[in-house]
Structures are given as C-alpha cells and as structure tokens.
Design an enzyme around this catalytic site. Structure first.
Site, short mmCIF file in Angstrom:
data_model
loop_
_atom_site.label_atom_id
_atom_site.label_comp_id
_atom_site.label_asym_id
_atom_site.label_seq_id
_atom_site.Cartn_x
_atom_site.Cartn_y
_atom_site.Cartn_z
N HIS A 350 0.85 -1.20 0.00
CA HIS A 350 0.00 0.00 0.00
C HIS A 350 0.89 1.25 0.00
CE1 HIS A 350 -3.89 1.96 0.74
NE2 HIS A 350 -3.15 2.88 1.34
N ALA A 351 0.70 2.12 -0.99
CA ALA A 351 1.60 3.26 -1.16
C ALA A 351 1.58 4.18 0.06
CB ALA A 351 1.19 4.06 -2.39
N HIS A 380 0.89 11.93 -6.03
CA HIS A 380 0.22 12.07 -4.74
C HIS A 380 1.21 11.86 -3.58
CE1 HIS A 380 -3.07 11.57 -1.74
NE2 HIS A 380 -2.19 10.73 -1.20
N GLU A 381 1.93 10.76 -3.62
CA GLU A 381 2.86 10.45 -2.52
C GLU A 381 3.96 11.51 -2.40
OE1 GLU A 381 2.12 8.37 -0.33
OE2 GLU A 381 0.46 7.47 -1.45
N HIS A 384 3.10 14.43 -0.29
CA HIS A 384 3.36 14.26 1.15
C HIS A 384 4.83 14.58 1.45
CE1 HIS A 384 -0.52 12.58 2.16
NE2 HIS A 384 -0.37 11.51 1.41
N GLU A 408 -3.49 15.11 2.66
CA GLU A 408 -3.97 14.28 1.55
C GLU A 408 -4.27 15.11 0.31
OE1 GLU A 408 -3.87 11.12 1.45
OE2 GLU A 408 -3.28 10.94 3.54
N HIS A 508 -11.91 1.72 8.38
CA HIS A 508 -11.61 2.86 9.27
C HIS A 508 -12.44 2.87 10.56
CE1 HIS A 508 -9.99 3.87 5.38
NE2 HIS A 508 -9.26 4.82 5.93
N TYR A 518 -10.69 12.89 4.66
CA TYR A 518 -10.79 12.52 3.24
C TYR A 518 -11.84 13.36 2.52
CZ TYR A 518 -8.02 8.64 4.97
OH TYR A 518 -7.04 7.90 5.57
#
Ligand code: ZN
Length: 609
Positions: A350-351, A380-381, A384, A408, A508, A518
């Site tokens: 999972h990234a 996306h990553e 971060h 996010e 979650h 989110y």
C-alpha cells in the site's frame, strides 16, 4: 486513492520520554502553580522527546512494512505502545498549563499536544489495558476478515482483496449481491467490542477535558465542534446538486444493465457500484461511459510502449515539482525508497510517504506498476514528501499539515495538473485530444471524486453521534443505513437489522481512523487547483489547467507548506486561496462541462430518491 502516511500519532516515544515526564512532575514547579517558564521548559522537553520517539517509531514501522515477519511486527507493536503511552501522558500533563499565560505559539503547541491522539486510554490501568486490547482485537478481526461461501472448502474463502476484485470486475448482479452480503458477515462479532470501545475511549477523552471522543476529534479544526459541523453541511450543500445529477445518471445506466433490481427513482443498490462500500464508482465506468468521449489515448499503453520503468515514473513526478521551483529530492530518497515489489520477501505494498527523521530523510514505499493509476499515485505520494520537507524547520509539534485534510489534498492537487496538455509538454503524448473528449475524462474523475463526497462525510456523522450517545448500540445499524440513504442515496439488498454491524465492514471504523480528512481533502484539492491555476495564469476551463512550470504557483504552494501546523488552517488556506473559507464551488467549476452534459442525459428524469 487514500494513501496512509506516517502520522504523528503512530510515531515514536520511549523510556527517556517517560523519564522526562516523571522529572517534570517531581520538579520544583509542581508544588507551586506552574509558570510560563515551566511551560516553556515542558514544551522544549516534549519537542525533544517527540522527535527522538517519532524517529524510533518511523524506523521500526519502516522496517516492519519492508520486512514483514513475526519479529518485526512484535517490535513495531511494542514501540507503538510506548509512543502512544508517552503521548497520552504528555497530553494529560499539558493540561497543567491551561491557565498559565503563555505565548500564542506555545498555547498552540500545548493544544496540539492534547489533540494528538485519536484514542485516549483511561488512566485506570485496568480500563486502559481493556481498551488497548479491544482496539487491537477490532483491528485484527477486520484484518483477518474472510467470507467463505463454502465453509467446507477453505480455498473458496474470500479476503478483502478478493472481495474488492470481484466487486470491481463482476457484472453478475446475483454474484455481486452474494459477495456483498458475504463480506458483511465479518463484522457482527465486532459489535459488542465496539460498544465497549466507545465507552472506554470516551472515558479517556473526558479525562483530557473533552465531552467525548468525537468532540475531541472535531476540536482539531481550529473552530468549535458545532461550527465545524455546520461548515461541513455548508460544503456538502454546495456539491449536492452535482451529486444528485451524477446519481440519477448512473442509476439510469445501471437500470439499463441490471433491470428492475435498480429502482427508477429510488436509492441505488449498494452492491452494484463497483466497490464494496460504494465509495468510489470508477470501476463501473465502462457501464456509464459517455459515447464518443474516449480520450483517444491510454497512458497505460504509453508507459508500456515507451518502456517507462518505475524509476522513470518517479523521476517524472520529481520533475513536475522541480518545474514549480522545489529543490530536487535528496540522494537518500533514491537510495532508501522502495519502488518495486521485492521478489524475496513480504512487504506492505500500500503506497505511503515517510519522513523517517522528520528532517529530510523522505521516502516513498510503493510497488509501482507501469500504469496510469500508479503514475498519479506517485504524484500524490511525493506531495506528502514535499510537504514534510517544507515544514521540517518548524518545532516538532508543528511538523504536520494545517489540518489533516491538507496532507492528503496536496498530492491530489498536483495530480489534477496531470492533464493531456501536460503529457504533451513532457513528450509522452503527441497531441492533446480536443475538448469534446473531456467528458470521458471528467466522468471517470467524477465517479471517483464526486461519488466519494457523501461517503467521506457520513462515516464520521455516524461516529460522532455514536460517541456522543445520540446513536446507541440498539440502533447502530439502523442509524448507519439512515445516513447512507440520506447522503449517498444507496440501500442494502435486504433489511439490515441489529443482528448486523455493517459499519464494522469498513476498515476505518474498527481501525478507529477519523474519516472527515478525506472529505476535506476532496474539497480542498479542487480549491487549491483553482487558486493555483489562476496564479499560473491559466485561462482554460479549469479541468484543462495544469500548473506545470509555474514558479508563481510553486512559490504560493511552498509558502503554505512551510507553515506546517504552526497557524490555524484558515490562515494556511488563505496563503493559497486568498480566503479563509473552504469553498466547494471549485468542484462545480471543474466539472462544469460534465454538469451540462448530465443535464442533457437526465432531461425529464427525477433526481433524488
Ligand atoms: Zn496520501
């Protein structure tokens, strides 16, 4: 995609921190009323300890996820427990300074410390242990969750991966329903645990001075919990008309495919939307694809044909950020990241994005495939990582995003700039398709981002009411489905009484991860995209704008990232958006061509349910 990043709360704290906390208690200050100097001394010690402990937590977490064995799991669990215990102690101790006159910066750090846990264990050791045990059991019940169509044949059992795949790929309504109902058999055993979990975690939150755990979560947003709830309603009202149109159109197409099992004007069956939670509908794109709207190229094919290997994909992502004026990624990023699935060991694929030492040892951990989806996820990553590096000059307690939605949102904002024109500019595409093809791209994006919004909102609407007692265990499931009907317009295939515990079938909930972030990220990324596109001087329709190569946009972005958590989020938002208010109208702007197209498709058809 919602990708986990290493957060504050799961990071490290160890024995020295405990010693330091004990020292502070035994110090001369405790006898008399604490002073501003004591508060400063306390915060200095906490910042030091948090840094060391978070590094330890990051290191053990990184190793565990890169070499999954019983031993690395045990080490990781042990370190995490120490960290959580220490933060809880610090958080409680911070309350000593509630009435001390300190600087605004110090007050903010003290408050953040009190808000840094999502679950507070009661100080009674017996109850504390009970809560920790229940929390771990809830998570592992989910993690081990399997549905076995034929209990006699273990090879028939489906875990969440298998369930996800079937929900995405099957077009057999009977089978989809069966798998949907099957997966929801994993959660009834969690029901009594969850009720006790709520009682005990509320007790812990009250010891910190919060009304309940949900109120503690909402207190993180620099406004009163009630004002924050109203803010969410206002944002949802802005996008609801677009959601209703998308819902009506998708319902129409699903009815063409599946017949009367889909009502003409009622809620959509939860099991037909390509995802076990109906939170992302992009898997049913082929069923709802607009005619003649194929974008005319496939990034998947381009990456494969041009032999763009995973490392090249990451370099391309870095190049985007460099074009905005960000410094290149450090050498250690390339040496220490995980880019492809190793052949010889188990890893968590999972990234995720990490900053191991909270001072620039940034890395990503991904098992990159040559796909358009992973190309987007890389952007996306990296968002971060650039955020983490930008705020690493702040005090440790400020090294986080302005609010949890911001972290996010950043990478997703950049991903919105991966337009056909951008692909042309970097030489991956010969020519951009004309605007008539945009409907296909927009539809796909709407199935992911617009369809998600009501789901992103309702998880915590349910949980906040569970924590504050408005929803009691006797109505857990009824309240859950009332909300899913109200916000999403979806319904279960048959009556779901209180013998079920359907919220527990969503990761979650048993994992106790707050979810509103989110929803906020989904809203914020479009607001950021619109504001930065304007700064970049883009005059095209918003969905065609890319901020690639705009130093002006990069400067604004960096100015906000650098703030970390040091200022209330409305101040950080204003740096980019020029306003302190979140605004979902950017979503409406972005999807305007699709909105007009949907109007045509659903002419004369009733929306809503
Ligand atoms: Zn992420």
């Amino acid at each position: 995609m919602t990708n986990a990043i290493r957060r504050f709360t799961t990071a490290a704290l160890a024995t020295a921190a405990i010693a330091a906390a004990a020292c502070a208690k035994q110090g001369p200050a405790t006898a008399a009323a604490p002073t501003a100097a004591d508060a400063k001394k306390f915060l200095d010690a906490v910042n030091d300890d948090m840094l060391r402990l978070q590094i330890e937590g990051n290191q053990s977490g990184w190793v565990q996820q890169n070499f999954i064995t019983d031993d690395t799991e045990a080490i990781e669990a042990r370190v995490n427990q120490r960290v959580t215990d220490a933060i809880a102690r610090y958080a409680k101790e911070a309350a000593r300074f509630d009435k001390v006159d300190v600087s605004a910066d110090e007050r903010r750090q003290l408050n953040l410390l009190k808000l840094s846990l999502v679950m507070v264990t009661p100080s009674d050791p017996k109850l504390g242990e009970e809560l920790t045990t229940i929390a771990a059991r809830l998570e592992s019940t989910y993690g081990k969750g399997k549905w076995c169509p034929d209990p006699a044949k273990t090879e028939s059992c489906m875990n969440i991966d298998a369930v996800t795949k079937t929900m995405a790929e099957s077009r057999d309504a009977a089978k989809l329903r069966q798998v949907w109902e099957g997966w929801h058999t994993i959660s009834p055993p969690m029901r009594s645990d969850y009720a006790r979990f709520v009682e005990l975690s509320n007790k812990g939150a009250r010891e910190l001075g919060f009304a309940d755990t949900g109120a503690m979560w909402r207190a993180k947003y620099d406004m009163t919990p009630d004002a924050f709830m109203k803010e969410l309603d206002r944002l949802w009202d802005q996008v609801r008309p677009l959601y209703l149109k998308l819902h009506a159109y998708v319902r129409l197409k699903l009815r063409e495919k599946y017949g009367n099992v889909v009502p003409a004007d009622g809620p959509i069956p939860a099991y037909l939307l390509g995802n076990i939670w109906a939170q992302d509908w992009s898997n049913i794109y082929p069923l709802v694809a607009p005619k003649n709207a194929d974008p005319g190229y496939s990034l998947d094919d381009i990456l494969k044909q041009r032999k763009i290997v995973p490392l090249d994909m990451v370099r391309t992502g870095e190049h985007f950020y460099s074009s905005l004026g960000f410094a290149p990624l450090p050498k250690t990023f390339w040496e220490r990241s995980l880019f492809v699935r190793p052949r010889d060991r188990e890893v968590v694929c999972h990234a995720s994005a990490w900053d191991i030492n909270l001072a620039g040892d940034i890395r990503i951990k991904m098992c990159i495939e040559q796909t358009a989806e992973d190309f987007t996820t890389i952007h996306h990553e990296l968002g971060h990582n650039y955020y983490q590096r930008a705020y690493s000059m702040q005090p440790v307690l400020f090294r986080d995003s302005a609010n949890d939605g911001f972290h996010e949102a950043i990478g997703d904002t950049i991903a919105l700039s991966v337009t056909p024109e951008y692909l042309v500019k970097i030489g991956l595409l010969g020519a951009a398709p004309d605007a008539s093809r945009d409907i296909g791209l927009l539809m796909k994006r709407a199935l992911e981002k617009v369809a998600f919004l009501p789901f992103g909102l309702l998880i915590d609407q349910w949980r906040w009411k569970v924590f504050n007692g408005e929803i009691s265990p006797a109505t857990y499931n009824k309240a859950w489905w009332d909300l899913r009907l109200k916000y999403q317009g979806i319904a279960p295939p048959s009556a779901r009484g209180e013998e079920f515990f359907d919220p527990g079938a969503k990761y979650h909930v048993p994992d106790n991860t707050p979810y509103t972030r989110y929803f906020l990220a989904d809203i914020l990324q479009f607001q950021f995209h619109r504001a930065l596109s304007k700064t970049a001087g883009c005059t095209l329709p918003l969905n065609r704008c890319s901020i690639y190569e705009s130093k002006a946009a990069g400067e604004k972005l960096n100015a906000m990232l650098t703030l970390g958590q040091s200022k209330p989020w409305p101040d950080a938002l204003a740096v980019i958006a020029g306003t302190q208010q979140m605004d979902a109208s950017a979503i409406i702007d972005y999807f305007a061509p699709l909105d007009r197209w949907l109007d045509e498709q659903i002419k004369g058809i009733k929306t809503g349910w």
